[in-house]
Design a protein around this motif. Sequence first.
Motif, short mmCIF file in Angstrom:
data_model
loop_
_atom_site.label_atom_id
_atom_site.label_comp_id
_atom_site.label_asym_id
_atom_site.label_seq_id
_atom_site.Cartn_x
_atom_site.Cartn_y
_atom_site.Cartn_z
N GLN A 40 98.23 71.70 173.51
CA GLN A 40 98.67 71.43 172.15
C GLN A 40 98.34 72.57 171.19
O GLN A 40 98.87 72.64 170.09
N ILE A 92 89.06 65.63 163.27
CA ILE A 92 89.92 66.51 162.46
C ILE A 92 89.88 66.09 161.00
O ILE A 92 89.81 66.94 160.10
N ARG A 93 89.92 64.78 160.77
CA ARG A 93 89.85 64.29 159.38
C ARG A 93 88.50 64.63 158.74
O ARG A 93 88.43 64.96 157.54
N SER A 146 93.72 72.33 164.69
CA SER A 146 93.92 70.91 164.32
C SER A 146 95.33 70.42 164.59
O SER A 146 96.05 69.99 163.67
N GLN A 185 88.80 68.21 157.68
CA GLN A 185 89.68 68.34 156.53
C GLN A 185 89.00 67.83 155.26
O GLN A 185 89.14 68.42 154.18
N LYS A 190 98.35 67.91 165.78
CA LYS A 190 98.50 66.46 165.67
C LYS A 190 98.63 65.85 167.07
O LYS A 190 99.30 66.38 167.94
N ASN A 191 97.96 64.70 167.24
CA ASN A 191 98.10 63.95 168.49
C ASN A 191 97.80 62.49 168.21
O ASN A 191 97.46 62.12 167.08
N ASP A 192 97.93 61.66 169.23
CA ASP A 192 97.75 60.21 169.06
C ASP A 192 96.35 59.74 169.41
O ASP A 192 96.09 58.53 169.41
N ASP A 193 95.44 60.68 169.73
CA ASP A 193 94.08 60.29 170.09
C ASP A 193 93.29 59.97 168.83
O ASP A 193 93.06 60.83 167.98
N VAL A 194 92.85 58.72 168.71
CA VAL A 194 92.17 58.26 167.50
C VAL A 194 90.84 58.97 167.31
O VAL A 194 90.50 59.39 166.19
N GLN A 226 91.41 62.64 166.23
CA GLN A 226 91.89 62.68 164.85
C GLN A 226 90.77 62.38 163.86
O GLN A 226 90.78 62.88 162.72
N LYS A 227 89.80 61.58 164.28
CA LYS A 227 88.66 61.27 163.40
C LYS A 227 87.88 62.55 163.10
O LYS A 227 87.50 62.80 161.94
#
Length: 451
Positions: free
Chosen positions: A306, A69-70, A57, A73, A59-63, A66-67
């Motif tokens: 990454q 990954i959230r 997981s 979590q 971190k990056n700027d791809d929305v 990240q969705k």
Amino acid sequence: MQPKKIERNIEDKLSGVNVSLTKAKKELQDSRQKIVDMKNEQVEIYQKIATIYLLESPKNDDVQIQKFIRQLQELCRNLEDKSGQLDHVIEDYNQKMAEVLLRLDELTTKKIMQLESDADYVSIFNHYNEAKLALTSETKNYNASKQEFLTKLAQYHKNRYYNYLVNRRFGESNYKAFGIFRKLDAWVARFVNFSENYKNQIILEALIKESKLRFENKKNVYEQISKQKEQKEYKVEKSLKLPETKMELAQTEQDLADYKKQKLETENTLEEVRKGESFQFRTISNQLAKLFQEQTFNKLTDLTLQTQSKEDDALLERILELNQKIKDTEAYLITLLKTIRELENTYHRFEQALYIFKENNIPSSLYEFNLSSSKLDDLLNNLFNSRVFPESIIQTLLAYRVVRQETHSSGWSVSSSSSSRSSSRSSSSRSSGFRSSSSSGGGGFKTTNSF
């Protein structure tokens, strides 16, 4: 050459083309399946890359990424919260268990005190203990004597001469037999000492019945006094509400076991999520894998950089390798499809040639073909050329047909001169309407006329 031999030659070539066509179609099917397998392997690789990415997981700027990954979590937090809530519930039920057990001990003590103050119950309890001891002792005696008596009786049942006399009721008042048989029975009786053994058998059977009777009596006394004791105890328990307390304890134990089971299952699921092995994790990773498949190779390379794992780098190389293999196989499919179409057309040309030859054939008793096997083979091989028509080949082949020489029983013969054969060939050639050309390839036969 006989017409049948020509037919067989055409059929053999037709069969050979069919074998090649079948082989090409099988290769086509295998190649398509190979592409499917490689694409499935690519899907699995994308899923592995997605799994590695979710486990770390980064971190990056791809929305979109990240969705996912959230979601993972949040799934872990929910499982952790559920596990914590179950800890509190289990703690509450442990405390409840302690309280119920304490109340049960207090009520049990009250029960004992009330029963001990009841003279009638004390008398029943003493009789109960005596009956229990007596039954235990009698049970041992009964089992031991029964084993001994049955073992001895088995010896009597094994002696067929003895049992023969028993079945004939020898020595009893209803015994019947003629003179000679009476003497024989008496002789057998003396041989097996029947009189003494029979008395012993009767005594053993009586002892078994007596032992069983004593055991049943002791058992009945015990069951009767035990029932009286239980009735007294239940009456006191009911007044103290002990049955309800026992049921409450059993239900609390069951609920506590259920919550402990839920706690264990939650912990196992959380551990599987953290390892990337749970169903919920695979659901999220599959969605991320689909997103990765839509990315360019350079974008996917940047994403894998990454992560700290080196495994996804090797997986990317495998994707490139599979992409090239898929392209090569797809290109080969185009060539293979072209080959199959050509083989199908060739098969139809040979099939049509065979049909035309049979339709225009004349009984072999009148005609034969004046050409060699090698010449026939060269002629038929022209059908492998797509620009050569079956009609042209068969017309040429029929030009080699001559009258068959045959001597009849009357002594006269029928034959065709070389001039007549030449005339026949030239006229056949003119009527067929084809011409030979070295530029046409494979024999260069062309025609604009049909049969």
